[in-house]
Design an enzyme around this catalytic site. Structure first.
Site, PDB file in Angstrom:
ATOM      1  NE  ARG A 140      -3.961   0.224   1.651  1.00 47.12           N
ATOM      2  CZ  ARG A 140      -4.892   0.224   0.703  1.00 47.12           C
ATOM      3  NH1 ARG A 140      -5.145  -0.886   0.006  1.00 47.12           N
ATOM      4  NH2 ARG A 140      -5.573   1.316   0.430  1.00 47.12           N
ATOM      5  CB  CYS A 287     -24.027 -13.277  -6.571  1.00 49.09           C
ATOM      6  SG  CYS A 287     -23.338 -13.667  -8.202  1.00 49.09           S
ATOM      7  CG  ASP A 303     -16.178  -3.422  -6.803  1.00 48.32           C
ATOM      8  OD1 ASP A 303     -15.922  -2.457  -7.539  1.00 48.32           O
ATOM      9  OD2 ASP A 303     -15.465  -3.766  -5.846  1.00 48.32           O
TER      10      ASP A 303
END
Length: 439
Positions: A140, A287, A303
Site C-alpha cells: 500500500r 448473487c 464490482d
C-alpha cells in the site's frame, strides 16, 4: 418499469472511477482507467442527482437505502460533493425512509473537515489498512513508491477524535497472510476497530512466468485487468494461507471478543449455520445483488466485473431499476449456482460456502472438472474447523440466548488443557506457544 428487480440491492458508486492518489501494487482496479480514455474521472452534478434519485426510487419497498461510495479514492471529489449527495438523499427520500451513508477510503486525506462531516451525517467510514507498518507498507504505497502507514493512521486518529463511526478493511496477501493474530490484535487494539473485513488478494494472470515474481509493481503498467488466467501473482495469498488465517483469527476471537468485535466472515458463516441469508454475496447461493456504478453512469454486474462484457447499460439512458432487474443481470446471479461443479454440489459445507465468488473459480476439481474456487482448500479447512462452535452459537440464537456464551465454553475447556497439548487451531503446535500463549 420492470418488477423483476429485488426490493433491495447493494450498489457501489465510484465518483472518481479508478483514479486514486495511491498506487497499491495489488490494485487491479487501477487498470480500469483504460475503459474511459480522455475522461476527467469526476461524476457530474447532474449525474449525481440522477443516481441518488434512481437509487431511492429503486428501493421504494424498503425503509432504508444505502448510499455507498468507493473508488479509486472517493475523497478526491472533495467534501462538497458529498454534502450535495446527502442533501439530494434528503430531497428524494420517501416518508418514513432513511439513508445510510457509507464510504470506503484509504484514509490519507481525512482531516478535521472530513471527520466532522462524517460524524454530522452519520457516515460509516471504511478504512483500508493491511496491518502493522511493515505489512501495510509492503504493497500500500503512494505514486512515489513510499509507504502510507503513517498517513492512514493519522487519518484514522482524526476520525476517532471526532467520534465518527468506522470499520477496517484489510486485504490479505503474501506480506500479512502468515501473521493472523498479529494483524487481528493490531486492528482491535491499535486501531480500535470493532468490525473487521478481510479480503483475499487473488491477482489472476495468464502467464505462469508472472507467478512468484510479478515483473510490474503497479497495474497502471498493465493491460486492462479482466477475470481471466489460471495463475496468480506472488503477491496473492494461497488457499491454505487463507484458511489458516481465518482459523487463527477465529481462535483468538472466540475466546475473547464475541459480541464486542465483529468479523464479517464469522457473521456470514453464522448466518448460514442459522439458515438466514448472509450479508456477503460471496457465500450466498446466487448473487447479482452487488453492483458497481462508474463515474459516467455505466452500471456493471459486479464490482469485480467492471469490464465490457458485464456492462448492463447507463443510468442516464435506462433506469437502474430496469438494469438491475434485467434478464442479463438475473442470469449473472443465477450462474453462480448453475455453474457449480459436481465436486461443490456434493460438498458437505456447500451450505456455508456456495462455491465462493465466481471470479475465483478458475482451477480444476480433483477429478478434472473446471470451475473450482481457487480458495476451496482454505474454505473447507475453515468451515470444518468452526462447525462445532457455529452450531453452538446457532442454537443459542434459536433459543434467544447470547452467542457470546461460547466464550465460557472455551474457557472451561481451556482450563483443563495441558500446556503441552496440541493447540485447538489444528496447527500442530503446542498449546502454550500457540493460542494458549499468555493465557
Amino acid at each position: 418499469m420492470t418488477t423483476e428487480a429485488p426490493p433491495a440491492f447493494h450498489l457501489l458508486s465510484k465518483p472518481t472511477g479508478a483514479v486514486c492518489n495511491l498506487d497499491c501494487s495489488y490494485c487491479f482496479f487501477l487498470s480500469k482507467e483504460m475503459l474511459y480514455p480522455g475522461s476527467r474521472f469526476r461524476m457530474a452534478d447532474e449525474l449525481l442527482e440522477t443516481y441518488i434519485r434512481q437509487l431511492i426510487e429503486a428501493h421504494h419497498r424498503v425503509p432504508e437505502v444505502t448510499v455507498a461510495w468507493q473508488g479509486g479514492e472517493p475523497t478526491l471529489m472533495g467534501v462538497e460533493f458529498f454534502r450535495r449527495s446527502v442533501e439530494l438523499a434528503g430531497k428524494y427520500l420517501m416518508p418514513g425512509q432513511r439513508a445510510a451513508h457509507t464510504i470506503q477510503t484509504n484514509g490519507v486525506l481525512i482531516d478535521d473537515e472530513w471527520a466532522s462531516f462524517f460524524k454530522e451525517n452519520d457516515f460509516l467510514v471504511g478504512i483500508s489498512i493491511d496491518g502493522p507498518r511493515e505489512m501495510h507498507d509492503a504493497f500500500r504505497v503512494d505514486k512515489g513508491g513510499k509507504g502510507t502507514f503513517d498517513r492512514v493512521m493519522a487519518g484514522l486518529a482524526v476520525l476517532r477524535k471526532h467520534g465518527a463511526e468506522y470499520n477496517t478493511l484489510t486485504t490479505l496477501h503474501s506480506a500479512n497472510a502468515d501473521h493472523a493474530v498479529e494483524v487481528y490484535r493490531f486492528l482491535r487494539d491499535e486501531c480500535g476497530s470493532r468490525f473487521h473485513q478481510y479480503i483475499p488478494i487473488i491477482e489472476r494472470v495468464a502467464d505462469p512466468a508472472a507467478d512468484d515474481a510479478a515483473p510490474w509493481s503497479t497495474w497502471r503498467d498493465r493491460p486492462l485487468y479482466v477475470q481471466e488466467g489460471a495463475y496468480v501473482t506472488g503477491r496473492s495469498l494461497t488457499a491454505e494461507q487463507y484458511g489458516r488465517f481465518l482459523i487463527d483469527v477465529f481462535e483468538e476471537w472466540v475466546r475473547r471478543d464475541v459480541a464486542t468485535v465483529y468479523v464479517q466472515m464469522f457473521d456470514v458463516a453464522l448466518a448460514n449455520w442459522v439458515g438466514e441469508p448472509p450479508s456477503l454475496c460471496i457465500h450466498t447461493q446466487t448473487c447479482g445483488g452487488a453492483l458497481a456504478l462508474e463515474h459516467n453512469g455505466d452500471l456493471y454486474s459486479c464490482d469485480h466485473f467492471v469490464e465490457p462484457a458485464y456492462k448492463l447499460g447507463n443510468i442516464t439512458m435506462t433506469h437502474m431499476l430496469e438494469l438491475v432487474g434485467s434478464a442479463e443481470q438475473r442470469k449473472f446471479g443465477q450462474d453462480k449456482y448453475d455453474t457449480l461443479p459436481r465436486y461443490c454440489l456434493e460438498c458437505d459445507v456447500r451450505f456455508a460456502c456456495h462455491g465462493g465468488c465466481p471470479k475465483d473459480r478458475f482451477i480444476p476439481t480433483p477429478d478434472g472438472e473446471a470451475g473450482l474456487n481457487y480458495l476451496c482448500v482454505g474454505y473447507k479447512e475453515f468451515f470444518h474447523h468452526v462447525d462445532r462452535p457455529m452450531r453452538f452459537m446457532a442454537e443459542q440464537l434459536q433459543r434467544n440466548l447470547a452467542p457470546s456464551a461460547i466464550m465460557e465454553l472455551y474457557a472451561s475447556e481451556d482450563a483443563a488443557r495441558g500446556r503441552n497439548d496440541r493447540c485447538t487451531c489444528g496447527s500442530g503446535r503446542k498449546w502454550k506457544v500457540c493460542h494458549g500463549a499468555g493465557s
